[in-house]
Design an enzyme around this catalytic site. Structure first.
Site, PDB file in Angstrom:
ATOM      1  N   SER A  12       0.804  -1.223   0.000  1.00 47.92           N
ATOM      2  CA  SER A  12       0.000   0.000   0.000  1.00 47.92           C
ATOM      3  C   SER A  12       0.835   1.269   0.000  1.00 47.92           C
ATOM      4  CB  SER A  12      -0.949   0.010   1.201  1.00 47.92           C
ATOM      5  OG  SER A  12      -0.216  -0.040   2.414  1.00 47.92           O
ATOM      6  N   SER A 132      14.412  -8.062   4.377  1.00 43.37           N
ATOM      7  CA  SER A 132      14.993  -7.991   5.706  1.00 43.37           C
ATOM      8  C   SER A 132      15.317  -6.526   5.970  1.00 43.37           C
ATOM      9  CB  SER A 132      16.232  -8.889   5.784  1.00 43.37           C
ATOM     10  OG  SER A 132      16.869  -8.775   7.029  1.00 43.37           O
ATOM     11  N   TYR A 146      12.440  -5.511  16.956  1.00 44.96           N
ATOM     12  CA  TYR A 146      12.488  -5.360  15.495  1.00 44.96           C
ATOM     13  C   TYR A 146      13.709  -6.072  14.927  1.00 44.96           C
ATOM     14  CZ  TYR A 146      13.332  -3.237  10.950  1.00 44.96           C
ATOM     15  OH  TYR A 146      13.592  -3.043   9.613  1.00 44.96           O
ATOM     16  N   LYS A 150      14.246  -9.370  12.181  1.00 46.00           N
ATOM     17  CA  LYS A 150      15.027  -9.316  10.949  1.00 46.00           C
ATOM     18  C   LYS A 150      16.198 -10.303  10.983  1.00 46.00           C
ATOM     19  CE  LYS A 150      12.408  -6.401   8.911  1.00 46.00           C
ATOM     20  NZ  LYS A 150      11.550  -6.869   7.788  1.00 46.00           N
TER      21      LYS A 150
END
Length: 276
Positions: A12, A132, A146, A150
């Site tokens: 989006s 990633s 976070y 990753k």
């Protein structure tokens, strides 16, 4: 590449939107997936097919894959881009939020990969691109959960590459650096909300300011830089396993490899002007 079918999640805005456009420009049939299809209407106007999908909802993911197979009979490219950055001191972030970060950034991508793989295996071809971050190789304060997602995506991608190679399927990791998207501002707002008061307030304020600063916004690379790397990987007969692109990605990943941990810690802390 004409008539190959690509599915791009998190399409989006930002990297996902740029990638959907870039793949469509190269002749792919592109399905742009996001939770809110109203934000996909500009892509639809350009011939890209909007697809409502919540990667944390198994029924939604299954329905999306089934629709693509019904309409085109194939999925040649999967770009696992859906994700977000949940920042806050590890002590402060509720475990429910940590789990949600993993649900979106890791398990959502993994489940979609599981559903797409049988179709790729049947054709003995396909490319899975996992978005990633340079944050999958380096660490910064207040980004523990976070970074954990990753780092996990890096490991999953390496294992998946070994498992699917004999089936003609390529697995590629993209490691963006600083990219001019909404990501930094959203992460900064969340950080202030979670750790803006209490034991880590000063540190959190410094990191949030760095994440959302005008200087960062000006020097960050446009999302099209990432989209171009994805298109290059998809088009390659033998793509590289990793593409580090965008502001700061290559030098910071190299510095993390080269420097002792405490030296890198000091480098990162000074770079963001943080104070504990």
């Amino acid at each position: 590449m004409t008539d190959r079918t690509a599915l791009v999640t998190g399409a989006s805005s930002g990297i996902g939107e740029a990638t959907a456009r870039a793949l469509a420009a190269r002749g792919h049939i592109v399905y742009a997936a996001a939770r809110r299809t109203d934000r996909l209407q500009e892509l639809a106007a350009d011939g890209i097919r909007p697809l409502g999908m919540d990667v944390t909802d198994d029924e939604s993911v299954r329905a999306g894959v089934e629709r693509i197979i019904t309409e085109t009979g194939r999925i040649d490219v999967l770009v696992n881009n859906a994700g977000y950055g949940s920042y806050g001191a590890i002590e402060d972030v509720p475990l429910d939020e940590a789990r949600r970060q993993f649900e979106v950034n890791v398990f959502g991508a993994a489940r979609l990969t599981q559903l797409v793989l049988p179709h790729m295996r049947s054709r003995r071809s396909g490319t899975i691109v996992n978005i990633s971050s340079m944050g999958g190789k380096i660490h910064t304060p207040m980004g523990g959960w976070y970074h954990a997602t990753k780092f996990a995506m890096e490991a999953l991608s390496d294992c998946l590459r070994l498992e699917t190679a004999s089936h003609g399927i390529d697995v590629v990791v993209i490691e963006p650096g600083g990219i001019a998207t909404e990501w930094g501002g959203i992460a900064a707002d969340h950080l202030r909300e979670v750790s803006g008061s209490g034991a880590y307030a000063a540190f959190a304020t410094s990191v949030a300011t760095a994440l959302s600063s005008e200087t960062n916004r000006r020097r960050n690379s446009p999302p099209e830089v990432v989209a171009d790397a994805i298109v290059k990987a998809v088009a390659a007969r033998r793509p590289r396993t990793r593409y580090a692109v965008g502001f700061g990605a290559r030098p910071l990943i190299f510095a993390k490899w080269l420097l002792p941990d405490r030296v890198f810690d000091a480098l990162v802390t000074r770079a963001i002007g943080a104070r504990s």
